[in-house]
Design an enzyme around this catalytic site. Structure first.
Site, PDB file in Angstrom:
ATOM      1  N   LYS A  85      67.634  -8.205 -15.083  1.00  0.00           N
ATOM      2  CA  LYS A  85      67.867  -9.301 -15.510  1.00  0.00           C
ATOM      3  C   LYS A  85      68.782 -10.079 -17.301  1.00  0.00           C
ATOM      4  O   LYS A  85      68.997 -11.172 -16.788  1.00  0.00           O
ATOM      5  CB  LYS A  85      66.525  -9.746 -16.335  1.00  0.00           C
ATOM      6  CG  LYS A  85      65.186  -9.870 -15.378  1.00  0.00           C
ATOM      7  CD  LYS A  85      65.084 -10.940 -14.614  1.00  0.00           C
ATOM      8  CE  LYS A  85      63.891 -10.823 -13.347  1.00  0.00           C
ATOM      9  NZ  LYS A  85      63.452 -12.292 -12.855  1.00  0.00           N
TER      10      LYS A  85
ATOM     11  N   TYR B 257      64.747  -3.163 -14.362  1.00  0.00           N
ATOM     12  CA  TYR B 257      64.302  -4.579 -13.837  1.00  0.00           C
ATOM     13  C   TYR B 257      65.365  -5.186 -15.728  1.00  0.00           C
ATOM     14  O   TYR B 257      65.468  -5.880 -15.233  1.00  0.00           O
ATOM     15  CB  TYR B 257      62.844  -5.216 -14.830  1.00  0.00           C
ATOM     16  CG  TYR B 257      62.993  -5.662 -14.846  1.00  0.00           C
ATOM     17  CD1 TYR B 257      62.240  -6.581 -13.754  1.00  0.00           C
ATOM     18  CD2 TYR B 257      61.921  -6.091 -15.514  1.00  0.00           C
ATOM     19  CE1 TYR B 257      61.526  -7.556 -13.437  1.00  0.00           C
ATOM     20  CE2 TYR B 257      61.828  -7.662 -16.145  1.00  0.00           C
ATOM     21  CZ  TYR B 257      61.160  -8.509 -14.809  1.00  0.00           C
ATOM     22  OH  TYR B 257      60.393  -9.568 -14.977  1.00  0.00           O
TER      23      TYR B 257
END
Length: 233
Positions: free
Chosen positions: A145, A141
């Site tokens: 990002k 994650y």
């Protein structure tokens, strides 16, 4: 300066959390029309929003949305997912799926909508990042990002000559379903949405929507050891 009043906006992931708050705030600021997308458009609750089905990992779905939203002047890439796969122990397909949603999804939407925004006289792109863009505490994650943050900064250079300004939104914990398990201070979706729209209207490069994001961004200039837990001795 980008005007929200009178604009036509497309918000991905508009059925809950920050996305739903953005839809509400956009109408409150005088947006003429807001397209709100979700995998299931029946979950879009705002009575004035134009609900559209969208799966950002599916090129055909992205193309269908772009075909219906020919009057857009502002794109908000809010939709995302969180797997947080381990780089060592999780299936590589889990890592790939995280990037498909959080990196390639916004890219697909941007590539599909930029010609439309440009044809409509220019406008704005807002990409929703995370404080975890800067601190790698969530495996795939965080990496996805971080890659989106870099994408946003590159797009800013490419899109400015085409009359499209670009803002990146960073935020830590927000009081949504995604962070329901977290026992830490959380920003409200409404506060994040208002700050994000302030950033659009001022053509800000970045919006740091809570204290956690501001602290971590400042810490990037320090020794990385200051950002990460130290091993027990």
């Amino acid at each position: 300066m980008t005007a929200i009043a009178g604009s036509t906006v497309l918000v991905t992931g508009g059925s809950r959390g920050i996305g739903r708050a953005l839809v509400e705030s956009l109408y409150a600021r005088g947006a003429t029309k807001v397209y709100a997308t979700a995998r299931d458009p029946r979950t879009i609750t705002h009575p004035d929003a134009v609900a559209l089905p969208l799966e950002v990992t599916d090129p055909a779905s992205v193309a269908a949305v772009a075909e219906q939203a020919r009057d857009v002047t502002i794109l908000v890439n809010n939709a995302g997912g969180s797997i947080g796969a381990s780089f060592l122990t999780s299936p590589v397909d889990d890592v790939r799926r995280e990037f498909e949603t959080n990196f390639y999804g916004p890219l697909r939407m941007t590539r599909a909508l930029v010609p439309i925004i440009e044809a409509n006289g220019g406008g704005h792109l807002l990409n929703v990042h995370s404080v975890l863009s800067w601190i790698a505490l969530a495996g795939s994650y965080s990496a996805s990002k971080a890659a989106l943050w870099s994408q946003t900064n590159s797009l800013r250079l490419e899109l400015r000559p085409r009359g499209i300004n670009v803002t990146g939104l960073h935020v830590g914990y927000v009081d949504t379903d995604l962070a329901a398990h977290v026992d830490s201070p959380k920003a409200s979706p409404e506060s994040v949405a208002e700050q994000a729209l302030d950033g659009i209207e001022s053509d800000a490069y970045e919006v740091l929507a809570d204290e956690r994001s501001r602290q971590v961004k400042m810490g990037l200039a320090a020794d990385p050891a200051a950002l990460y837990p130290q091993p027990a001795r």
